[in-house]
Design a protein around this motif. Structure first.
Motif: not given
Length: 445
Positions: A349-353
Motif C-alpha cells: 500500500v505504501l509503495t503504491g502497488e
C-alpha cells in the motif's frame, strides 16, 4: 463504530507514495515492518522506549516502572514457555535455529530469535532504543515535494538517555506498540475491604511468593491457566475462577480447583457468581489487557471503545488517514506469520502497488463488518478476536498484495496443537514437531 472525526485533508489514497516511515515499537511487529519496508526501498525509523528490542518478549525482573519512570512493558514471567510450537511461530522467511531441541521454547529463545532476525536483515542502524514516542499528529503536506494530497505525520520523540525531545515529519507511520502491557482489571464490589494481596498477571514473575497460600486466579485464558498450573507447585491450593461455558477438560494438578467467576470481594475472599464463597490469601487478575495509544493526538481520529480500535480498515489502516497503519491489533492469532502477512500488505500500500478504497468506503466497510459481527451474536469487545478466521483473513491480504500465501502446514499444526493443548495442559509442551513439507509435519520422537 461511527467516527466523530472529520478529516480536514483532501486524500487521494490511490496515489500513496512514501519514503520516510516512522515505526513505533521494536517488538516482533516493528522489526518485521522495518525488514519489509527496507526491502521495498523505503526508509523506516524505528523507536523503542526500552533499552533493547523484543517488545513483550524482552523480559524484565522489574515491575511497576522502569528507570525512566515509564510503566514496565513486558508481561513475561520467569518460567514462561510458548504455548505454540516454534515451527509455526517463525517468520516465513526466517526459521528458528534448527539446534533448538524443543518446540515449545522458553521466552529467552524467542527474544534471542528476534535479535537474530534484526541482525540478519541489518535492522539495527534503523532502530533507536531508549526513545519514547510522545506525540503523533497529522500535519498538512507542504513543502515535501509530494502531491498525493495526504498529510504527513509530525512525530515527537523523547531521547530518554540524553533528555532531548525532537519532532520530525514522516510520510507514513506504522504503529507496532503491542497490546499486552496495559492491564485490564475488573472492578469487584467490596475489593477495597479485601485484606489479601492483589496482582495482575502483568506483574507476575514467579510462584515462590505464594508458597503455602491459597490463591484465586481470575480468568482462564492462556496466561491464567499457565500461571494457575505453575502456582500449584508451591501453593496450598489454587482456585481457577472463570465463567467459561464448561470446565477445562484436561487433567489438572490436584490442588487446582475450577470455580465460577468472582463477582464480589469480602475481607478474606470472594463471592462467586453461583453464590459460593471462597477464602483466598491472594488474587491474581488474569483478565487481559487494554489497547493503548496515548501518543496519538485527537486529530488522528482513532478511538478505543469496548475493546475496539476504530475506524480501522481490515484491522490495519486508519480509514480516515490511511497512511497510518497498525500491525498486530487482532488477538488469538499465530503472531509472527500474522505480522508478516499484514506488513507485506501495508508495504505494498505504501509503495503504491496496492490501492485502497476511499476513506468513506473504508469506514463504511468497517462499520458493515462490525454490524455483521454483532448480528452473529458476538460481543463488541471481541471484534478483533480472530482465532479460526485468521487464515481466511490472511489469505485475503496475500491475495490483495499479490504475495505468496503461508504454507498450509502452519494452519494445520497450529490447529492440531490447540486441540491437543485443550485436553493435555500438563503434557502438551513435551512434544516436538518438524515440518516435512509445505503441507505436512511429523512428531519427532
Amino acid at each position: 463504530m461511527a467516527s466523530h472525526f472529520q478529516t480536514p485533508f483532501r486524500l487521494n489514497v490511490n496515489k500513496l507514495k512514501m519514503s520516510r516511515v516512522g515505526v513505533i515499537g521494536a517488538g516482533g511487529a516493528g522489526l518485521c515492518a522495518a525488514r519489509h519496508l527496507l526491502a521495498a526501498g523505503l526508509k523506516p525509523q524505528v523507536w523503542e522506549a526500552t533499552c533493547g528490542l523484543g517488545g513483550t518478549w524482552r523480559h524484565s525482573t522489574r515491575t511497576g516502572t522502569d528507570q525512566y519512570g515509564l510503566p514496565i512493558f513486558s508481561s513475561m514471567y520467569n518460567n514462561l514457555r510458548t504455548n505454540l510450537p516454534k515451527e509455526v511461530m517463525a517468520f516465513p522467511d526466517f526459521p528458528f535455529p534448527s539446534e533448538d531441541d524443543t518446540s515449545f521454547v522458553h521466552h529467552t529463545t524467542v527474544s534471542d530469535y528476534l535479535t537474530r532476525y534484526a541482525t540478519h536483515f541489518n535492522l539495527f542502524p534503523h532502530i533507536k532504543t531508549d526513545h519514547h514516542v510522545q506525540k503523533v499528529a497529522p500535519t498538512p503536506n507542504s513543502g515535501s515535494g509530494n502531491t498525493d494530497g495526504l498529510p504527513r505525520w509530525a512525530i515527537t520523540v523523547r531521547d530518554l538517555k540524553q533528555h532531548i525531545t525532537t519532532t520530525d515529519v514522516y510520510d507514513a507511520v506504522v504503529i507496532c506498540n503491542g497490546h499486552y502491557s496495559k492491564p485490564s482489571i475488573p472492578s469487584l464490589p467490596g475489593v477495597e475491604e479485601y485484606q489479601g494481596r492483589q496482582m495482575h498477571s502483568h506483574d507476575y514473575r514467579e510462584p515462590k511468593p505464594f508458597t503455602g497460600e491459597t490463591v484465586l486466579v481470575l480468568g482462564a485464558g492462556a496466561s491464567g491457566i499457565d500461571i494457575a498450573i505453575e502456582l500449584c507447585s508451591v501453593a496450598k491450593q489454587v482456585y481457577l475462577s472463570h465463567n467459561q461455558k464448561s470446565n477445562i477438560a484436561s487433567d489438572l494438578p490436584k490442588n487446582l480447583h475450577q470455580v465460577k467467576g468472582a463477582t464480589e470481594a469480602t475481607r478474606d475472599g470472594f463471592i462467586l457468581t453461583d453464590g459460593r464463597r471462597v477464602q483466598a490469601d491472594a488474587i491474581i487478575y488474569c483478565t487481559g489487557y487494554e489497547y493503548s495509544f496515548s501518543f496519538l493526538c485527537e486529530s488522528c481520529g482513532i478511538r478505543v471503545r469496548r475493546g475496539q480500535v476504530t475506524p480501522l480498515y481490515r484491522h490495519i489502516h486508519n480509514a480516515l488517514l490511511p497512511s497510518m497503519a497498525f500491525i498486530g491489533i487482532p488477538v488469538q492469532i499465530c503472531p509472527f506469520p500474522f505480522f508478516d502477512t499484514q506488513v507485506r500488505y501495508v508495504t505494498k500500500v505504501l509503495t503504491g502497488e496496492v490501492s485502497l478504497p476511499s476513506p468513506e468506503d473504508m469506514e463504511a466497510t468497517t462499520q458493515q463488518e462490525f454490524h455483521r459481527h454483532m448480528k452473529e451474536g458476538h460481543a463488541p469487545e471481541d471484534f478483533h478476536l480472530m482465532s479460526s478466521t485468521q487464515w481466511e483473513y490472511m489469505k485475503e491480504l496475500t491475495d490483495a498484495a499479490g504475495e505468496k500465501p503461508l504454507p498450509s502446514v502452519i494452519k494445520t499444526l497450529f490447529t492440531d496443537v490447540r486441540k491437543i493443548r485443550n485436553n493435555n495442559l500438563l503434557t502438551y509442551k513435551q512434544a516436538k514437531y518438524r515440518f516435512t513439507g509445505p503441507e505436512t509435519y511429523e512428531v519427532v520422537q
